[in-house]
Design a protein around this motif. Sequence first.
Motif, short mmCIF file in Angstrom:
data_model
loop_
_atom_site.label_atom_id
_atom_site.label_comp_id
_atom_site.label_asym_id
_atom_site.label_seq_id
_atom_site.Cartn_x
_atom_site.Cartn_y
_atom_site.Cartn_z
N THR A 112 0.83 -1.21 0.00
CA THR A 112 0.00 0.00 0.00
C THR A 112 0.86 1.25 0.00
O THR A 112 0.62 2.21 -0.76
CB THR A 112 -0.93 0.02 1.22
OG1 THR A 112 -1.80 -1.11 1.17
CG2 THR A 112 -1.75 1.29 1.27
N GLN A 113 1.87 1.27 0.87
CA GLN A 113 2.74 2.44 0.95
C GLN A 113 3.43 2.70 -0.39
O GLN A 113 3.52 3.85 -0.84
CB GLN A 113 3.78 2.23 2.05
CG GLN A 113 4.61 3.46 2.36
CD GLN A 113 5.38 3.31 3.66
OE1 GLN A 113 6.33 2.53 3.72
NE2 GLN A 113 4.98 4.02 4.69
N TYR A 114 3.89 1.65 -1.03
CA TYR A 114 4.56 1.79 -2.33
C TYR A 114 3.60 2.29 -3.39
O TYR A 114 3.94 3.20 -4.17
CB TYR A 114 5.15 0.44 -2.71
CG TYR A 114 5.78 0.40 -4.08
CD1 TYR A 114 6.77 1.31 -4.45
CD2 TYR A 114 5.40 -0.57 -5.01
CE1 TYR A 114 7.36 1.26 -5.71
CE2 TYR A 114 6.00 -0.63 -6.26
CZ TYR A 114 6.96 0.28 -6.61
OH TYR A 114 7.54 0.23 -7.85
N ALA A 115 2.40 1.70 -3.45
CA ALA A 115 1.46 2.02 -4.52
C ALA A 115 0.88 3.42 -4.39
O ALA A 115 0.41 3.98 -5.37
CB ALA A 115 0.32 1.01 -4.55
N SER A 116 0.93 4.01 -3.19
CA SER A 116 0.28 5.30 -2.98
C SER A 116 1.26 6.39 -2.57
O SER A 116 1.61 7.25 -3.38
CB SER A 116 -0.83 5.15 -1.93
OG SER A 116 -0.32 4.65 -0.71
N LEU A 117 1.76 6.34 -1.35
CA LEU A 117 2.64 7.40 -0.85
C LEU A 117 3.97 7.41 -1.58
O LEU A 117 4.52 8.48 -1.88
CB LEU A 117 2.88 7.21 0.65
CG LEU A 117 1.62 7.13 1.52
CD1 LEU A 117 2.00 6.84 2.95
CD2 LEU A 117 0.82 8.41 1.44
N ALA A 160 -3.95 -3.51 -4.74
CA ALA A 160 -4.62 -4.35 -5.74
C ALA A 160 -5.19 -3.51 -6.88
O ALA A 160 -5.12 -3.90 -8.05
CB ALA A 160 -5.73 -5.15 -5.07
N LEU A 161 -5.76 -2.36 -6.56
CA LEU A 161 -6.32 -1.51 -7.61
C LEU A 161 -5.23 -0.96 -8.52
O LEU A 161 -5.44 -0.81 -9.74
CB LEU A 161 -7.12 -0.37 -6.98
CG LEU A 161 -8.45 -0.78 -6.34
CD1 LEU A 161 -9.02 0.36 -5.50
CD2 LEU A 161 -9.45 -1.23 -7.39
N THR A 162 -4.06 -0.65 -7.97
CA THR A 162 -2.96 -0.16 -8.80
C THR A 162 -2.29 -1.28 -9.57
O THR A 162 -2.11 -1.21 -10.80
CB THR A 162 -1.92 0.57 -7.93
OG1 THR A 162 -2.50 1.78 -7.44
CG2 THR A 162 -0.68 0.93 -8.74
N PHE A 163 -1.90 -2.35 -8.86
CA PHE A 163 -1.12 -3.41 -9.49
C PHE A 163 -1.94 -4.22 -10.49
O PHE A 163 -1.43 -4.61 -11.54
CB PHE A 163 -0.58 -4.37 -8.43
CG PHE A 163 0.45 -3.79 -7.49
CD1 PHE A 163 1.06 -2.58 -7.74
CD2 PHE A 163 0.80 -4.48 -6.34
CE1 PHE A 163 2.00 -2.04 -6.87
CE2 PHE A 163 1.74 -3.97 -5.47
CZ PHE A 163 2.34 -2.75 -5.72
#
Length: 932
Positions: free
Chosen positions: A283-288, A567-570
């Motif tokens: 989550t941290q990688y995909a967003s922040l 999940a939404l990003t990857f």
Amino acid sequence: MTTPQRAPRRPSRKRSTALAAALAALAVAALPAAHASASAVHPAPGAPTARPWDAYNLAPASRTVSPVRVTRTTGTVTGASTAPHGGAVTLTGAGSSITLDFGKEVGGLVSLHFTAASAAGQQLGLAFSESSQYIGPDGDASNGGSGTDGAVYADTAPGTEWTLPQASLRGGFRYLTLFDKSGGPISFDQVSLAISFAPTMADLRDYDNYFYSSDPLLNRIWYAGAYTVQTNTIAPATGRIWGPPATGWDNSGTVGTGATVLVDGAKRDRTVWPGDLGVSVPTQYASLGDLTPTRNALTTLYQHQAASGELPFAGPEVNFYGSDTYHLWTLIGTANYYQYSHDKAWLDTEWSNYQRALAFSPAKVQPDGLMSVTGTADWARSDQGGENIEANALFHQALTTGAALAAIEGDQASATAWSTAADKVETAVNALLWDDAAGEYRDNPASDLHPQDGNSAAVWFGLAPAGRAKRVSASLTTAWNAYGATTPEKNSEIATFPGSMEIQAHLQAGDATQALDLIRREWGYMLDSPLGTGSTFWEGYLANGQFGYGGAYMSASHGWATGPTSALTFDVLGISPQSVTGGYALKPQPGDLADAQGSLKTPLGDIKLAWQHNVKDRSFTEQVDAPTAAVDEVDVPTFGAPVQVAVNGKRVWNGRTATGYGAHLAGDYVVLHGAPARASISSQAVASVPTTLTVAATSTTTAPLQAGHTMTLPVTVSAQGDSLLHGQVTAKLPAGWTADPAAFTLDTRDGPTDAVVRLTLHAPAGATGAPQSVGVTATAGRATARTSTPVLVFGSWPQATTADASSAHAPNVFNGQTRTYDAANAVDGDLATFWNDDTSGRYPDTLRGTSPSPVTLNGVGFASIVDGVPTDFTVQTWDGTAWTTRATVAGNTALDRWIPFDSPVTTSQVRLVVTASQTQNGNFTRVAEFTP
């Protein structure tokens, strides 16, 4: 209590047009350079926003925030309405209070100013709560002891400023209750909060990445997941002290290294827990985007590694050990961090520690090839231990990613050994833990539990072959209710940690429709429930939607609950990391979305992707902006139809053969290699797809259908075509039975799809015991599919049937209720009661049923419970002078089963003679029903 509602399937025409314009803004000529930050451009004040996703960002614009509204007052309060604007509030009389709402999860140090109208020497109480359920002078709970946290008290001094003491920093709350403890008038104004989370971010709203789709609910969920992890990122010296203080709370503990660290929750435990990192790090990688808190969390865990190589179950100040699964999660987190950062210098520093850690788990591998768990601490599930599927899935992932890391470190011997070991684990898991009847993996080889965590992890980490992955994905849906996916290994509550894993499993299995359904159902509920913060995701909750983990103690901002964001990003947007060492695949799984766009800042350069799926004209278009070194392949979805694909206007796939970029068909995608860094890629269906249906039992139920009762039979209906299908499932049944037809809707315009449909079967009171075959037919228009599935039926004894046994345990109190264990419980038709012998570990144990009149038996059925299953036994009938053995069973592991006789027998007495049972929980024999 509100129930979750699904977002509309397609956006309105106006909404679709707006998104088309947003996609056009990402056209090749207008795309920013691949290395530019997604947040580099901000609209001018007052100008129409070019970044509509910013409206979903929940992070405060300033580190100083004020309450947004008054939730309630009690007693005598004046000036309450002015409090959100900094105005003066006066409380008069002990117990008078005002509760201020900050509008979302926040955390930090509260400040206020006592006005001249305040009496000196009074005490103002401050109590905090994440949920509106716990508003009041006691607040909620965080310290890990018994009871609530209570309040912090400020001594009034007119004309002075007051700030919450540093040790009393409140890491997570939405509601602040200020109350008069002493009785005299207390007047204050300028209530504010200094935000403490994400301590190294200069601009709390400046995320490296973004996500935006045609579904506003999914957009909200993505940003709420990002915000949850942001609130879980803290200064290392502001963690929770352990053990619990006698009163109040203390957040002055040092829980990590560096200037910022990723912990489990905002309110609590404010500690590094490795399992939580399995979800919160992606989550941290995909967003922040900033992975410094992740690196510091992992470094902290390695700093506390035991001499044996074992890694902590929890970091300081808790410092627990004894968890094989959390040990493995640290190893998986190490690989995730390297994959997302390519931080070779850090890996070099920790490599020897990593090697010692990965050497710790193989010592627990048994001769059959499975690792046996002896460190049984885990995420709050029950029955951890032995050859557990969750642990072995994690072990396989640690070995697989460890082999890749070893290659990076030039340690080819370890790379080969770990890869070989991973293959052996995969073989053993699929040979010994797969339950073909259930369509899921067993918790242990002898278990009838099919856990959410282990099944989800097995699919997520690629341990399950493709066909089994699809079956697991379908079977998992049978545990859903209106509030989310229930978790059988945690009392069928809704556990958001394995729920996050389940989202990944559905997408790994290629079932975006199920993944999006669950995201909307479970995470939409948390986001919109009046119980929550409206901004963050929960540690877990009960099957009825109420808080779990003790209610007041539950963390309402917990990183392990943020699985949908990555999940939404990857997977849905489709910027998918491919390997520990390599690049990315651009592989959208649109599900029912009309369009999506977003970005991911990678160590190989920033990737931006936008796509639109038009079901009416059967086209798919995408805009790509990514360094060529970052993208291994572009996978263009076909939705099951023959398509033509063009790159920058030039056809590269004509539906059968390639004319560029190595185009080839792989499943439901056309795969391209070497696409330009900036590309407009389009796909157009060139032929219709005939509608076809298939139907299969989602799982072959082993639970019995009792005469005169009903049961739900889950079946999976799969379809392909290019239309919206409405149909129903019906059943062909034995005489006297009935079934309720079950309707379904499948939209094959999004590609091949499936749905789990639940048939309700009704057995008559006189149903004969024995396995029965139920025929199932799915019909939609002219398309039809059929299958059959077995159902175990238990008959009924005549009235006045009695039972006796060799012994029976005395009654006791269980969960506040008196429970009996008499032999009569085995013939009462109630699966919730059971006979329990009273000779632990001593055999034989005998249970006899006596009918008031002779009955003709073709066999008998028995149902047990999970910790007292008879393994070796005989079934005997009475012929008037002697007992005759009709069946002998050895090595039984089934919870419920039918024991057939060679030929029908007419008798008035039948008995079960048990010579061995499962040994756990007292080594007793337990039988819930013994039936004709």
